[in-house]
Motif scaffolding. Structure first.
Motif, PDB file in Angstrom:
ATOM      1  N   LEU A  16      -9.366  15.683 -14.658  1.00 28.66           N
ATOM      2  CA  LEU A  16      -9.273  14.763 -15.794  1.00 28.66           C
ATOM      3  C   LEU A  16      -7.853  14.238 -15.962  1.00 28.66           C
ATOM      4  O   LEU A  16      -7.647  13.036 -16.187  1.00 28.66           O
ATOM      5  CB  LEU A  16      -9.743  15.447 -17.073  1.00 28.66           C
ATOM      6  CG  LEU A  16      -9.612  14.606 -18.352  1.00 28.66           C
ATOM      7  CD1 LEU A  16     -10.414  13.319 -18.245  1.00 28.66           C
ATOM      8  CD2 LEU A  16     -10.051  15.423 -19.572  1.00 28.66           C
ATOM      9  N   ASP A  17      -6.871  15.119 -15.856  1.00 30.19           N
ATOM     10  CA  ASP A  17      -5.473  14.684 -16.001  1.00 30.19           C
ATOM     11  C   ASP A  17      -5.104  13.659 -14.930  1.00 30.19           C
ATOM     12  O   ASP A  17      -4.456  12.645 -15.237  1.00 30.19           O
ATOM     13  CB  ASP A  17      -4.533  15.887 -15.916  1.00 30.19           C
ATOM     14  CG  ASP A  17      -3.069  15.477 -16.010  1.00 30.19           C
ATOM     15  OD1 ASP A  17      -2.641  15.039 -17.092  1.00 30.19           O
ATOM     16  OD2 ASP A  17      -2.364  15.560 -14.986  1.00 30.19           O
ATOM     17  N   LEU A  18      -5.522  13.907 -13.683  1.00 25.93           N
ATOM     18  CA  LEU A  18      -5.220  12.966 -12.611  1.00 25.93           C
ATOM     19  C   LEU A  18      -5.856  11.611 -12.897  1.00 25.93           C
ATOM     20  O   LEU A  18      -5.193  10.566 -12.780  1.00 25.93           O
ATOM     21  CB  LEU A  18      -5.738  13.517 -11.280  1.00 25.93           C
ATOM     22  CG  LEU A  18      -5.645  12.573 -10.074  1.00 25.93           C
ATOM     23  CD1 LEU A  18      -4.207  12.195  -9.776  1.00 25.93           C
ATOM     24  CD2 LEU A  18      -6.306  13.206  -8.848  1.00 25.93           C
ATOM     25  N   LEU A  40      -3.099   1.721 -14.074  1.00 27.64           N
ATOM     26  CA  LEU A  40      -3.802   0.511 -13.651  1.00 27.64           C
ATOM     27  C   LEU A  40      -3.434  -0.681 -14.528  1.00 27.64           C
ATOM     28  O   LEU A  40      -3.442  -0.593 -15.762  1.00 27.64           O
ATOM     29  CB  LEU A  40      -5.314   0.727 -13.701  1.00 27.64           C
ATOM     30  CG  LEU A  40      -5.935   1.497 -12.538  1.00 27.64           C
ATOM     31  CD1 LEU A  40      -7.404   1.776 -12.818  1.00 27.64           C
ATOM     32  CD2 LEU A  40      -5.791   0.731 -11.227  1.00 27.64           C
ATOM     33  N   VAL A  41      -3.148  -1.801 -13.882  1.00 29.36           N
ATOM     34  CA  VAL A  41      -2.841  -3.034 -14.594  1.00 29.36           C
ATOM     35  C   VAL A  41      -4.153  -3.742 -14.952  1.00 29.36           C
ATOM     36  O   VAL A  41      -5.208  -3.443 -14.377  1.00 29.36           O
ATOM     37  CB  VAL A  41      -1.947  -3.955 -13.740  1.00 29.36           C
ATOM     38  CG1 VAL A  41      -0.638  -3.242 -13.383  1.00 29.36           C
ATOM     39  CG2 VAL A  41      -2.675  -4.405 -12.474  1.00 29.36           C
ATOM     40  N   VAL A  93       0.845  -1.189   0.000  1.00 30.82           N
ATOM     41  CA  VAL A  93       0.000   0.000   0.000  1.00 30.82           C
ATOM     42  C   VAL A  93       0.885   1.245   0.000  1.00 30.82           C
ATOM     43  O   VAL A  93       1.865   1.319   0.756  1.00 30.82           O
ATOM     44  CB  VAL A  93      -0.930   0.010   1.235  1.00 30.82           C
ATOM     45  CG1 VAL A  93      -1.756   1.301   1.270  1.00 30.82           C
ATOM     46  CG2 VAL A  93      -1.838  -1.211   1.228  1.00 30.82           C
ATOM     47  N   LEU A  94       0.538   2.196  -0.832  1.00 28.01           N
ATOM     48  CA  LEU A  94       1.198   3.499  -0.831  1.00 28.01           C
ATOM     49  C   LEU A  94       0.140   4.546  -0.521  1.00 28.01           C
ATOM     50  O   LEU A  94      -0.771   4.785  -1.314  1.00 28.01           O
ATOM     51  CB  LEU A  94       1.850   3.780  -2.180  1.00 28.01           C
ATOM     52  CG  LEU A  94       2.716   5.035  -2.300  1.00 28.01           C
ATOM     53  CD1 LEU A  94       3.768   5.097  -1.191  1.00 28.01           C
ATOM     54  CD2 LEU A  94       3.399   5.092  -3.660  1.00 28.01           C
ATOM     55  N   ALA A  95       0.215   5.126   0.680  1.00 27.35           N
ATOM     56  CA  ALA A  95      -0.742   6.124   1.151  1.00 27.35           C
ATOM     57  C   ALA A  95      -0.139   7.511   0.972  1.00 27.35           C
ATOM     58  O   ALA A  95       0.978   7.763   1.440  1.00 27.35           O
ATOM     59  CB  ALA A  95      -1.084   5.872   2.613  1.00 27.35           C
ATOM     60  N   VAL A  96      -0.879   8.400   0.316  1.00 27.65           N
ATOM     61  CA  VAL A  96      -0.327   9.704  -0.065  1.00 27.65           C
ATOM     62  C   VAL A  96      -1.280  10.817   0.362  1.00 27.65           C
ATOM     63  O   VAL A  96      -2.495  10.737   0.140  1.00 27.65           O
ATOM     64  CB  VAL A  96      -0.107   9.786  -1.591  1.00 27.65           C
ATOM     65  CG1 VAL A  96       0.643  11.078  -1.946  1.00 27.65           C
ATOM     66  CG2 VAL A  96       0.639   8.568  -2.113  1.00 27.65           C
ATOM     67  N   ASP A  97      -0.716  11.868   0.958  1.00 23.38           N
ATOM     68  CA  ASP A  97      -1.497  13.050   1.303  1.00 23.38           C
ATOM     69  C   ASP A  97      -0.560  14.251   1.298  1.00 23.38           C
ATOM     70  O   ASP A  97       0.646  14.108   1.527  1.00 23.38           O
ATOM     71  CB  ASP A  97      -2.149  12.896   2.682  1.00 23.38           C
ATOM     72  CG  ASP A  97      -3.380  13.785   2.843  1.00 23.38           C
ATOM     73  OD1 ASP A  97      -4.504  13.251   2.798  1.00 23.38           O
ATOM     74  OD2 ASP A  97      -3.213  15.010   3.015  1.00 23.38           O
ATOM     75  N   ASN A  98      -1.116  15.438   1.035  1.00 20.18           N
ATOM     76  CA  ASN A  98      -0.275  16.642   1.006  1.00 20.18           C
ATOM     77  C   ASN A  98      -0.323  17.438   2.302  1.00 20.18           C
ATOM     78  O   ASN A  98       0.274  18.511   2.390  1.00 20.18           O
ATOM     79  CB  ASN A  98      -0.654  17.543  -0.171  1.00 20.18           C
ATOM     80  CG  ASN A  98      -2.057  18.124  -0.051  1.00 20.18           C
ATOM     81  OD1 ASN A  98      -2.807  17.782   0.876  1.00 20.18           O
ATOM     82  ND2 ASN A  98      -2.419  18.998  -0.973  1.00 20.18           N
ATOM     83  N   SER A  99      -1.033  16.921   3.325  1.00 13.37           N
ATOM     84  CA  SER A  99      -1.110  17.604   4.612  1.00 13.37           C
ATOM     85  C   SER A  99      -0.065  17.016   5.567  1.00 13.37           C
ATOM     86  O   SER A  99      -0.181  15.849   5.957  1.00 13.37           O
ATOM     87  CB  SER A  99      -2.501  17.446   5.218  1.00 13.37           C
ATOM     88  OG  SER A  99      -2.492  17.779   6.597  1.00 13.37           O
ATOM     89  N   ALA A 132       4.253  10.487  -9.705  1.00 11.97           N
ATOM     90  CA  ALA A 132       4.576   9.535 -10.777  1.00 11.97           C
ATOM     91  C   ALA A 132       4.085   8.161 -10.332  1.00 11.97           C
ATOM     92  O   ALA A 132       4.655   7.547  -9.432  1.00 11.97           O
ATOM     93  CB  ALA A 132       6.079   9.520 -11.027  1.00 11.97           C
ATOM     94  N   PHE A 133       3.003   7.685 -10.948  1.00 14.51           N
ATOM     95  CA  PHE A 133       2.366   6.463 -10.490  1.00 14.51           C
ATOM     96  C   PHE A 133       3.142   5.223 -10.923  1.00 14.51           C
ATOM     97  O   PHE A 133       3.623   5.132 -12.052  1.00 14.51           O
ATOM     98  CB  PHE A 133       0.938   6.378 -11.016  1.00 14.51           C
ATOM     99  CG  PHE A 133       0.011   7.369 -10.390  1.00 14.51           C
ATOM    100  CD1 PHE A 133      -0.395   7.222  -9.073  1.00 14.51           C
ATOM    101  CD2 PHE A 133      -0.453   8.465 -11.098  1.00 14.51           C
ATOM    102  CE1 PHE A 133      -1.252   8.142  -8.476  1.00 14.51           C
ATOM    103  CE2 PHE A 133      -1.307   9.384 -10.519  1.00 14.51           C
ATOM    104  CZ  PHE A 133      -1.701   9.228  -9.204  1.00 14.51           C
TER     105      PHE A 133
END
Length: 246
Positions: A148-150, A158-159, A85-91, A126-127
């Motif tokens: 939309l870009d995201l 996605l695989v 799991v990769l958990a990401v947040d900007n806070s 970078a996913f």
């Protein structure tokens, strides 16, 4: 330990925009449970759904992870080999507390998926190849012109066999439907102990920060981003969760 949410209990003039800061982090579990109808069911079932789509040797993303509730569900439910799991947040405040919660979860459970908690802007991420991406009440806080870009970059990452799990507050193009569901949501918050002042002040604080879309806007955008199928698997009042398949 989460505190009771009293952030908007006193008059605040001028009203400040909502920010995911240390004050919000302290009360966030209480806040979201009392504000989002169906939230516990959504989070727990995100893990169940993720186990259906997770592929071996892939990353599971929790984007806009806040305190990591969805990450914890992913770690408990997904049983595929060599997932992480990769958990990401900007806070920064959210990330600090999320790391503490993940450490506590590790001490309570065995054989959980490994997790990395990362402070970053998901619009610039970078996913890596991923089989599950959870956007749990996150897209609504992304600038509309960046959505939309995201989603397109998530689709590209996605695989085969994977899925995007998207939860959002909805708005409605029909004025009567919008009015009814807004009133019912306010009634939900009243029933959970929020005062009229708290409800009004939080609404004003979020007005320029949380920008919801209609379900049809979500469908069109997801299809434009390259997804082939979009299915609503849960809705309670003006909150819904979708599965988008590559």
């Amino acid at each position: 330990m989460s505190e009771s949410d009293r952030l908007f209990s006193q008059p605040d003039h001028p009203m400040r925009d909502f920010v995911f800061n240390e004050d919000v982090v302290r009360v966030f579990p209480d806040m979201i449970k009392r504000s989002v109808p169906g939230y516990p069911a959504i989070v727990e079932n995100l893990g169940v759904l993720a186990n259906q789509f997770a592929q071996p040797n892939s990353v599971l993303y929790d984007l806009g992870c806040s305190l990591g509730a969805s990450s914890q569900a992913l770690r408990r439910h997904v049983k595929q080999d060599n997932c992480r799991v990769l958990a990401v947040d900007n806070s920064p405040a959210m990330i600090e507390r999320c790391r503490q919660y993940m450490s506590q979860q590790d001490s309570l459970f065995q054989e959980l998926l490994p997790i990395e908690v990362l402070e970053a802007d998901i619009t610039q991420l970078a996913f890596q190849p991923a089989s599950v991406v959870a956007l749990n009440f996150t897209l609504q806080f992304i600038a509309p012109e960046q959505r939309l870009d995201l989603l397109s970059r998530i689709r590209q990452a996605l695989v085969p066999g994977g899925a995007l799990l998207l939860s959002e507050k909805l708005r409605f193009s029909d004025e009567a439907e919008q009015h009814l569901l807004t009133d019912l949501h306010i009634a939900f918050k009243r029933a959970n102990g929020y005062s009229e002042l708290e409800i009004a002040q939080k609404r004003n604080a979020l007005e320029k920060v949380l920008l919801p879309d209609t379900l049809e806007e979500h469908r069109k955008r997801l299809l434009k981003a390259g997804f082939s199928q979009v299915v609503v698997w849960f809705q309670c009042l003006n909150f819904a969760s979708l599965v988008a398949l590559p």
